[in-house]
Design an enzyme around this catalytic site. Structure first.
Site, PDB file in Angstrom:
ATOM      1  N   ASP A  59      45.614   1.120 120.020  1.00 48.56           N
ATOM      2  CA  ASP A  59      44.438   1.273 119.388  1.00 48.56           C
ATOM      3  C   ASP A  59      44.412   3.074 119.344  1.00 48.56           C
ATOM      4  O   ASP A  59      45.180   3.471 120.498  1.00 48.56           O
ATOM      5  CB  ASP A  59      42.779   0.868 120.086  1.00 48.56           C
ATOM      6  CG  ASP A  59      41.667   0.360 119.666  1.00 48.56           C
ATOM      7  OD1 ASP A  59      41.629   1.585 118.185  1.00 48.56           O
ATOM      8  OD2 ASP A  59      40.972  -0.617 119.200  1.00 48.56           O
TER       9      ASP A  59
HETATM   10  C1  BGC Z   1      38.759   0.976 117.227  1.00 52.14           C
HETATM   11  C2  BGC Z   1      39.889   0.012 116.484  1.00 52.14           C
HETATM   12  C3  BGC Z   1      39.730   0.897 115.203  1.00 52.14           C
HETATM   13  C4  BGC Z   1      40.203   2.157 115.059  1.00 52.14           C
HETATM   14  C5  BGC Z   1      41.383   2.491 114.253  1.00 52.14           C
HETATM   15  C6  BGC Z   1      39.022   2.685 116.907  1.00 52.14           C
HETATM   16  O1  BGC Z   1      38.398   3.359 117.758  1.00 52.14           O
HETATM   17  O2  BGC Z   1      39.025   0.243 118.498  1.00 52.14           O
HETATM   18  O3  BGC Z   1      38.698  -1.008 115.594  1.00 52.14           O
HETATM   19  O4  BGC Z   1      40.863  -0.056 114.179  1.00 52.14           O
HETATM   20  O5  BGC Z   1      40.008   2.799 115.759  1.00 52.14           O
HETATM   21  O6  BGC Z   1      39.149   3.324 113.070  1.00 52.14           O
END
Ligand code: BGC
Length: 759
Positions: A295
């Site tokens: 993530d």
């Molecule tokens: C989130 C994810 C997301 C990613 C990209 C993160 O902060 O937890 O779910 O896909 O950002 O935007």
């Protein structure tokens, strides 16, 4: 094709250069299978180029997490040219996507195409209801269709990979991200996970309008302690295996191409560094052959978690644990090549990660045509098209849950009524779009006011009431809730006074749930509760339309307000969906995918709880499992949802042939006992009465969505097999344990029929 020629040329070079590439020496690229092509390509790659494939950069403008220290646009362009970028996120629109794709394909040495990722969470431009709302439809076909539309729109704008579905089970409405999931139940969550994966990926991933899906966040994020975002997670393996993992496993079995790991630690190990989750369970246990993306910056966050002292250590932990791709962490790109070159990390770990990423690129057909996703003409034609609007309207209506309807206040009469419509959110065209809607245009939802105005037979008087939020609410900033400015308050009460029916649209802003939006208060924010009570003093004929991305504690409203409609954030067509339900042109059929609490102190609250040793008050004393200051039951139970008709259940019969063919067949009649056609989600639950591990008091194990005309009955048959009857014991073995079970049937988790069986 340019790319093919380029690769072919490189293959020839590799052969001429006496690189040990027997496959190439003997065959043309077109004769190789995917794994051989990957072998061949790997053999051509430098360590830096391999690490580059593991590097996922954010685009240059649109940030969905904290901005990293490094990586300005200039560095990113340079890295693209060097072949040090494997994927990008938040680059969208054919032109922008092709710009970066062209650099990767035409200017880097090997010309390996990029994956283009984006949070296509509940639609791209045309927005469907937020995922939690869609889940309230229990309509798997509609949910699949919604993901399909999202994929069609996103792919036409150059996206080939979505960071969805989020399949985190959560029992805690304080956690803002419950809006993005399928609620609290692993069984329903698993079926919805499959529907969404199928919707995004379709039957053929090489089709230009299907995109790779990503099951996230693996794993445990929904159990963040106290519902606090990014918090630590400490859960036993029984909960992990029986509650958290099933939707991930279902997604994997449905062929999801990628997984995203999660920000939390799990029992002390930050997930990005968890070999247990990523290797033992996912890759070795489930044979997952796609890749795991971290993530946002979660590799870097291993330092803040205090398990790595610097980026180098973080890179070593992450690659060892099986985190294949680094999302905007700037960790692998800095440190991994050094670790490999100095022999601290085995190059086979790197090769395995690269192979997984290249495999998905081949499966998407990117090597045949890196520009297949993104086509200006399709982008204009498909995004926001009329047919997509009709589909999201259909989904929005199916997502609405009728929580209460005393005295049949609903549906509204179509003529001769004075209707007062009240609430700041009723006139809002942004909030109903919900959170996670980066590609849609602001202010494009049909507001409830606009939807209601289409019904001309009544007099509609709108009064805004006080503002709920001050200023502009955005994805990136904390919301500013109005608790002091009463402008419009009195006027709203006056408007309500003279109405036959008052429709009040109250609740949360779309940006009040989602990432970074945990709450310790689940009541109506700002002055809304006060407004509701004041209006009630002058007119009790109130229909409360709730807007929210999570269960709310609306205890006063549930006691006093005769009609309550759960309308979540329903996306682009919100106002039309709400109006059609209020006026009875659509008979509501949604059922809650999450329990609604009486107050925040009940969190976490869920239907499949454990009985405990002291479930009830036996001796008229306090020594049983309860709270002293609030009823221990929820406000609205899981699976609850009314209709403008009523349904009755009868004739439950169970044929137990488990001993001979490992099957239990449960049959029962559902009858539409009212006067209009309606849909019902008939639900089946079990209880394993005595197990080697304590078992929940009820577990959903089957359901059927049926449409019945007034007076019509249908016999429903649901089969239970080992899959539904078993569970993971404390040795993590999946077993059906013989003994007594109960079967329950009804229109919610408060079931009405039951039977006993013995296995
Ligand atoms: C989130 C994810 C997301 C990613 C990209 C993160 O902060 O937890 O779910 O896909 O950002 O935007």
């Amino acid at each position: 094709m340019f790319l093919k020629n380029k690769l072919f040329a490189l293959l020839i070079i590799s052969v001429l250069g006496h690189i040990n590439q027997n496959v190439y020496a003997q065959s043309k690229p077109s004769e190789l299978n995917t794994e051989q092509k990957i072998d061949a390509l790997l053999a051509l790659m430098t360590v830096e180029e391999k690490v580059g494939q593991l590097n996922l950069y954010n685009g240059f403008w649109n940030v969905t997490g904290p901005a990293p220290e490094h990586g300005g646009a200039a560095t990113k362009y340079k890295h693209l040219k060097n072949g040090w970028v494997g994927a990008m996120l938040n680059v969208r629109g054919t032109e922008e996507v092709n710009k970066v794709q062209r650099i990767a394909v035409e200017e880097s040495r090997l010309g390996i195409p990029l994956l283009i990722g984006f949070d296509v969470i509940h639609g791209y431009k045309t927005l469907s209801p937020i995922p939690l709302a869609e889940s309230a439809s229990w309509d798997l076909k509609a949910i699949e269709a919604s993901a399909r539309i999202a994929a069609i729109e996103a792919s036409s704008a150059g996206i080939n990979w979505t960071f969805a579905p989020m399949v985190d089970v959560s029992r805690d409405a304080r956690w803002g991200r419950v809006m993005e999931g399928a609620g609290e139940d692993p069984f329903l969550g698993s079926l919805i996970a499959i529907a969404r994966v199928n919707g995004f990926q379709g039957d053929d991933l090489t089709d230009a309008n299907t995109i790779a899906a990503c099951a996230k966040h693996f794993a445990g994020y929904g159990f963040a302690e106290a519902g606090k975002e990014y918090n630590t997670v400490d859960v036993g393996l029984s909960t992990l295996y029986n509650t958290i993992l099933p939707p991930f496993k279902a997604a994997q079995e449905a062929g999801v191409k990628t997984f995203m790991n999660s920000f939390n630690d799990l029992n002390g190990i930050p997930v990005t560094a968890s070999e247990f989750l990523q290797r033992d369970i996912l890759k070795n246990g489930w044979d997952f052959n796609g890749f795991v993306v971290s993530d946002w910056a979660s590799m870097n966050e291993l330092i803040a978690w205090g398990v790595a002292k610097d980026k180098k250590e973080a890179a070593k932990l992450a690659i060892t644990a099986g985190s294949d791709m680094d999302m905007e962490g700037h960790v692998y790109i800095k440190a991994l090549a050094d670790l490999i070159n100095e022999g601290t990390v085995d190059v086979q770990l790197l090769n395995d990660a690269v192979r997984r990423i290249l495999r998905v690129k081949y499966e998407l057909g990117l090597f045949d045509n890196p520009y297949r996703y993104g086509n200006k003409r399709d982008e204009e034609k498909r995004t926001g098209s009329q047919s997509h609007r009709e589909s999201v309207l259909d989904m929005a209506k199916k997502s609405i849950v009728l929580l209460k309807n005393e005295g049949d206040l609903l549906p509204l009469k179509k003529k001769g009524q004075r209707i007062a419509l009240i609430g700041d959110l009723a006139n809002d065209k942004s909030s109903p779009l919900g959170s996670w809607r980066l590609a849609s245009d602001d202010e494009t939802a049909v507001s409830v006011l606009e939807g209601m105005q289409k019904y001309k037979g009544n007099t509609l008087n709108f009064s805004n009431g006080p503002e709920v939020f001050k200023g502009t609410s955005t994805f990136l900033k904390e919301l500013d809730i109005n608790t002091t400015d009463y402008s419009g308050f009195e006027e709203a009460v006056e408007t309500a006074k003279n109405a036959d029916v008052v429709v009040m649209v109250l609740g949360e802003h779309g940006f009040q749930s989602g990432e970074g939006r945990s709450r310790t208060n689940l009541e109506l924010p700002g002055l809304q509760q006060e407004l509701l009570q004041k209006v009630y003093e002058v007119n009790q004929n109130i229909v409360l339309v709730l807007n929210n991305g999570r269960p709310l504690a609306i205890t006063w409203a549930a006691e006093h307000i005769p009609a309550i409609v759960e309308a979540w954030q329903l996306g682009t067509e919100t106002g039309n969906a709400v109006a059609q339900v209020l006026y009875g042109d659509y008979n509501p059929s949604g059922k809650l995918p999450m329990t609604f609490p009486r107050n925040v102190g009940q969190m976490p609250i869920y239907y499949n709880y454990k009985n405990t040793g002291r479930p009830i008050d036996k001796d008229n004393n306090v020594f049983y499992s309860h709270y002293s200051d609030v009823d221990k039951t929820p406000l609205f139970v899981f699976g609850h949802g009314l209709s403008y008709t009523t349904f009755s259940y009868s004739n439950l019969s169970v044929s137990n042939t488990y001993k001979t063919n490992k099957e239990i067949t449960v049959s029962f009649d559902v009858k539409n006992a009212g006067e209009v056609t309606g849909k019902e989600v008939a639900q089946l639950y079990i209880r394993d009465l005595v197990g080697s591990v304590s078992r929940p008091v009820k577990e959903l194990k089957g359901f059927e969505l049926v449409e019945l005309e007034a007076g019509e009955s249908k016999r429903i048959t649901i089969k239970l097999t080992e899959k539904e009857l078993g569970f993971y014991n404390n040795k993590q073995e999946f077993k059906v344990e013989s003994g007594d079970f109960k079967i329950f049937v009804g229109g919610s988790s408060e079931t009405v029929l039951e039977a006993d069986i013995e296995l």
